[in-house]
Design an enzyme around this catalytic site. Structure first.
Site, short mmCIF file in Angstrom:
data_model
loop_
_atom_site.label_atom_id
_atom_site.label_comp_id
_atom_site.label_asym_id
_atom_site.label_seq_id
_atom_site.Cartn_x
_atom_site.Cartn_y
_atom_site.Cartn_z
N PRO A 11 8.08 0.85 42.49
CA PRO A 11 8.21 0.70 41.05
C PRO A 11 9.29 -0.29 40.61
O PRO A 11 10.37 -0.36 41.21
CB PRO A 11 8.57 2.11 40.57
CG PRO A 11 9.08 2.81 41.77
CD PRO A 11 8.34 2.22 42.93
N ASN A 12 8.95 -1.02 39.57
CA ASN A 12 9.83 -1.99 38.88
C ASN A 12 10.02 -3.29 39.65
O ASN A 12 10.61 -4.23 39.11
CB ASN A 12 11.20 -1.36 38.55
CG ASN A 12 11.06 -0.16 37.62
OD1 ASN A 12 10.46 -0.27 36.56
ND2 ASN A 12 11.56 0.99 38.03
N ARG A 19 14.17 -8.55 35.84
CA ARG A 19 14.84 -7.25 35.94
C ARG A 19 16.27 -7.42 36.47
O ARG A 19 16.46 -7.79 37.63
CB ARG A 19 14.04 -6.39 36.93
CG ARG A 19 14.66 -5.06 37.19
CD ARG A 19 14.02 -4.38 38.39
NE ARG A 19 14.62 -3.09 38.59
CZ ARG A 19 14.48 -2.37 39.69
NH1 ARG A 19 13.74 -2.81 40.69
NH2 ARG A 19 15.08 -1.21 39.79
N TYR A 24 19.34 -8.17 41.15
CA TYR A 24 18.14 -8.37 41.97
C TYR A 24 17.73 -9.84 42.11
O TYR A 24 16.76 -10.14 42.81
CB TYR A 24 16.97 -7.57 41.37
CG TYR A 24 17.21 -6.07 41.43
CD1 TYR A 24 17.27 -5.40 42.64
CD2 TYR A 24 17.37 -5.31 40.26
CE1 TYR A 24 17.50 -4.03 42.71
CE2 TYR A 24 17.59 -3.95 40.31
CZ TYR A 24 17.65 -3.32 41.53
OH TYR A 24 17.88 -1.95 41.60
N ASN A 75 9.47 -1.50 50.55
CA ASN A 75 10.54 -1.27 49.59
C ASN A 75 10.01 -0.25 48.59
O ASN A 75 9.32 -0.61 47.63
CB ASN A 75 10.97 -2.56 48.88
CG ASN A 75 12.21 -2.34 48.00
OD1 ASN A 75 12.58 -1.20 47.71
ND2 ASN A 75 12.84 -3.43 47.58
N ALA A 78 12.81 3.11 43.71
CA ALA A 78 13.38 4.40 43.31
C ALA A 78 12.77 5.57 44.07
O ALA A 78 13.43 6.60 44.26
CB ALA A 78 13.20 4.59 41.81
N GLU A 99 12.06 -0.26 56.39
CA GLU A 99 12.50 -0.05 55.01
C GLU A 99 13.35 -1.25 54.58
O GLU A 99 14.26 -1.66 55.33
CB GLU A 99 13.33 1.24 54.96
CG GLU A 99 13.91 1.55 53.60
CD GLU A 99 14.88 2.73 53.65
OE1 GLU A 99 14.95 3.44 54.68
OE2 GLU A 99 15.59 2.92 52.65
N HIS A 101 15.53 -3.17 51.21
CA HIS A 101 16.06 -3.16 49.85
C HIS A 101 16.75 -4.48 49.59
O HIS A 101 17.42 -5.03 50.48
CB HIS A 101 17.08 -2.02 49.67
CG HIS A 101 16.49 -0.68 49.89
ND1 HIS A 101 15.69 -0.04 48.96
CD2 HIS A 101 16.53 0.15 50.96
CE1 HIS A 101 15.29 1.11 49.42
NE2 HIS A 101 15.78 1.26 50.65
N ARG A 108 25.96 1.70 45.81
CA ARG A 108 25.77 1.76 44.36
C ARG A 108 26.02 3.19 43.85
O ARG A 108 26.91 3.86 44.36
CB ARG A 108 24.36 1.24 44.04
CG ARG A 108 24.20 -0.25 44.44
CD ARG A 108 22.80 -0.77 44.18
NE ARG A 108 22.43 -0.63 42.78
CZ ARG A 108 21.19 -0.81 42.32
NH1 ARG A 108 20.21 -1.15 43.17
NH2 ARG A 108 20.93 -0.67 41.04
C1 DQA Z 1 15.96 -1.16 45.50
C2 DQA Z 1 17.13 -0.17 45.40
C3 DQA Z 1 16.69 1.11 44.70
O1 DQA Z 1 17.79 2.01 44.61
C4 DQA Z 1 16.21 0.81 43.29
O2 DQA Z 1 15.72 1.99 42.68
C5 DQA Z 1 15.18 -0.27 43.26
C6 DQA Z 1 15.37 -1.44 44.11
C7 DQA Z 1 16.38 -2.51 46.09
O3 DQA Z 1 15.50 -3.24 46.55
O4 DQA Z 1 17.58 -2.83 46.09
O5 DQA Z 1 14.26 -0.26 42.43
O6 DQA Z 1 14.97 -0.60 46.33
#
Ligand code: DQA
Length: 151
Positions: A11-12, A19, A24, A75, A78, A99, A101, A108
């Protein structure tokens, strides 16, 4: 046979570029997907990229990767911190899962220290921005024996 790496973003992440660019970066998701395809090709792999905001769809895409890909770069965004369903799908994947990120969640907010995936993934890359994906793809390609006689 050229190994297939599936890239799945949660998501997002479709909003990348717009964003919170200070966190990011300014690379859009389409640009990231194109870069992933180039990195995979350079590492001797094929690569497909998908993004979804929906938890159930992400679970279904992990199932599809389990059945159709040789490795997965995930990835879960959240859902990394909240989703038992995503964790269970990863645990049952039967293929190597890396995984990734963009940021380092552990550096964070406290709630991002909860990680439901860390003990069911093969490896983890975090905190390098879009380069996290390059490192994950390169490592996964080596693990899959891409470019070697065995591939
Ligand atoms: C994320 C880190 C997560 O905590 C966050 O919710 C994201 C992006 C990252 O790529 O840094 O949406 O996965």
């Amino acid at each position: 046979m050229t190994p297939l790496i599936q890239i799945l973003d949660g998501p997002n992440l479709g909003r990348l570029g717009k964003r919170e660019p200070a966190l990011y970066g300014t690379t859009t998701w389409d640009e990231l997907a194109a870069a992933c395809r180039a990195w995979a090709q350079a590492a001797g792999c094929r690569c497909e990229c998908r993004q979804t905001d929906a938890e159930g769809e992400l679970v279904g895409l992990i199932h599809a990767a389990s059945d159709g890909a040789d490795g997965l770069v995930l990835n879960a965004a959240a859902y990394t911190h909240t989703s038992v369903a995503v964790r269970d799908a990863v645990a049952a994947a039967g293929i190597p899962v890396v995984e990734v990120h963009l940021t380092n969640p552990a550096a964070r907010e406290d709630f991002r220290r909860t990680n439901l995936l860390e003990d069911v993934v093969t490896a983890r890359v975090a905190g390098f921005g879009t380069d996290s994906y390059r490192l994950a793809i390169t490592g996964l390609a080596a693990r899959l024996g891409a470019g070697s006689d065995e591939s």
